[in-house]
Scaffold this motif. Structure first.
Motif, PDB file in Angstrom:
ATOM      1  N   SER A   1       0.831  -1.209   0.000  1.00 61.29           N
ATOM      2  CA  SER A   1       0.000   0.000   0.000  1.00 61.29           C
ATOM      3  C   SER A   1       0.866   1.259   0.000  1.00 61.29           C
ATOM      4  CB  SER A   1      -0.957   0.001   1.188  1.00 61.29           C
ATOM      5  OG  SER A   1      -0.251   0.110   2.398  1.00 61.29           O
ATOM      6  N   ILE A   2       1.973   1.236   0.749  1.00 61.00           N
ATOM      7  CA  ILE A   2       2.875   2.398   0.755  1.00 61.00           C
ATOM      8  C   ILE A   2       3.511   2.572  -0.613  1.00 61.00           C
ATOM      9  CG2 ILE A   2       5.052   3.282   1.684  1.00 61.00           C
ATOM     10  CD1 ILE A   2       4.247   2.084   4.381  1.00 61.00           C
ATOM     11  N   MET A   3       3.915   1.477  -1.231  1.00 63.65           N
ATOM     12  CA  MET A   3       4.538   1.566  -2.562  1.00 63.65           C
ATOM     13  C   MET A   3       3.538   2.054  -3.600  1.00 63.65           C
ATOM     14  SD  MET A   3       6.915  -1.819  -2.466  1.00 63.65           S
ATOM     15  CE  MET A   3       8.108  -1.425  -3.717  1.00 63.65           C
ATOM     16  N   LYS A   4       2.269   1.659  -3.494  1.00 68.59           N
ATOM     17  CA  LYS A   4       1.244   2.149  -4.414  1.00 68.59           C
ATOM     18  C   LYS A   4       1.038   3.650  -4.245  1.00 68.59           C
ATOM     19  CE  LYS A   4      -1.402  -2.060  -5.162  1.00 68.59           C
ATOM     20  NZ  LYS A   4      -2.679  -2.754  -4.950  1.00 68.59           N
ATOM     21  N   GLU A   5       1.047   4.116  -2.994  1.00 67.46           N
ATOM     22  CA  GLU A   5       0.914   5.552  -2.751  1.00 67.46           C
ATOM     23  C   GLU A   5       2.084   6.312  -3.363  1.00 67.46           C
ATOM     24  OE1 GLU A   5       0.579   6.260   1.423  1.00 67.46           O
ATOM     25  OE2 GLU A   5      -1.317   5.189   1.603  1.00 67.46           O
ATOM     26  N   GLU A   6       3.285   5.768  -3.205  1.00 62.86           N
ATOM     27  CA  GLU A   6       4.460   6.422  -3.789  1.00 62.86           C
ATOM     28  C   GLU A   6       4.363   6.452  -5.305  1.00 62.86           C
ATOM     29  OE1 GLU A   6       7.757   4.203  -2.276  1.00 62.86           O
ATOM     30  OE2 GLU A   6       7.803   5.284  -0.375  1.00 62.86           O
ATOM     31  N   GLU A   7       3.905   5.353  -5.891  1.00 60.72           N
ATOM     32  CA  GLU A   7       3.767   5.297  -7.346  1.00 60.72           C
ATOM     33  C   GLU A   7       2.724   6.286  -7.841  1.00 60.72           C
ATOM     34  OE1 GLU A   7       2.444   1.995 -10.646  1.00 60.72           O
ATOM     35  OE2 GLU A   7       3.580   1.314  -8.898  1.00 60.72           O
ATOM     36  N   GLU A   8       1.625   6.415  -7.106  1.00 59.70           N
ATOM     37  CA  GLU A   8       0.596   7.386  -7.489  1.00 59.70           C
ATOM     38  C   GLU A   8       1.123   8.811  -7.402  1.00 59.70           C
ATOM     39  OE1 GLU A   8      -2.890   6.702  -5.162  1.00 59.70           O
ATOM     40  OE2 GLU A   8      -3.196   4.697  -5.977  1.00 59.70           O
ATOM     41  N   GLN A   9       1.937   9.082  -6.397  1.00 60.05           N
ATOM     42  CA  GLN A   9       2.521  10.414  -6.278  1.00 60.05           C
ATOM     43  C   GLN A   9       3.458  10.693  -7.443  1.00 60.05           C
ATOM     44  OE1 GLN A   9       4.393  10.542  -2.449  1.00 60.05           O
ATOM     45  NE2 GLN A   9       2.484  10.905  -1.352  1.00 60.05           N
ATOM     46  N   ILE A  10       4.211   9.687  -7.837  1.00 64.17           N
ATOM     47  CA  ILE A  10       5.127   9.863  -8.964  1.00 64.17           C
ATOM     48  C   ILE A  10       4.345  10.075 -10.255  1.00 64.17           C
ATOM     49  CG2 ILE A  10       6.816   8.665 -10.400  1.00 64.17           C
ATOM     50  CD1 ILE A  10       7.883   7.395  -7.804  1.00 64.17           C
TER      51      ILE A  10
END
Length: 125
Positions: A84-93
């Motif tokens: 979930s944290i990695m998905k949030e980071e990817e969405e921010q990118i």
């Protein structure tokens, strides 16, 4: 003589107000920046903590300190949090605007460099 003391008091008061303004201004204007920076830092540190916890969990399982059922449950829980944290980071990118032409050019340069490196490495053997 009284005029000089009144001018001096006004000048001193103005100087004190300017100093207070300079000292207190960063606390009011940087709040949004600091909260945004802390939020990004928290997710990165949370991800790092979760990944290290996963490593420790695997180590403890290999040392037979925890049962297989506990290991699977905890591993699934921690992995889902990391995902979930990695998905949030990817969405921010993805939400940041990136020049796609520039990215395509960079990727092609990387591929060319990798191909030339492979050719040089293969030719020497």
């Amino acid at each position: 003589m009284q005029e000089i003391s009144i001018i001096t008091m006004i000048f001193t008061a103005a100087l004190v107000l300017i100093c207070l303004l300079l000292v207190l201004a960063p606390f009011f204007s940087w709040n949004s920046y600091l909260s945004f920076a802390n939020k990004g830092q928290d997710s990165a540190s949370n991800k790092e903590v979760l990944l290290s916890t996963l490593n420790e969990l695997e180590f403890e399982y290999k040392m037979d300190k925890i049962s297989h059922v506990d290991y699977k449950n905890l591993k699934k829980q921690y992995e889902s949090q990391v995902v979930s944290i990695m998905k949030e980071e990817e969405e921010q990118i993805r939400s940041q605007s990136v020049d796609k032409d520039l990215m395509a050019e960079i990727e092609s340069e990387i591929e060319e460099t990798m191909k030339s490196h492979k050719n040089n490495k293969g030719g020497g053997k």
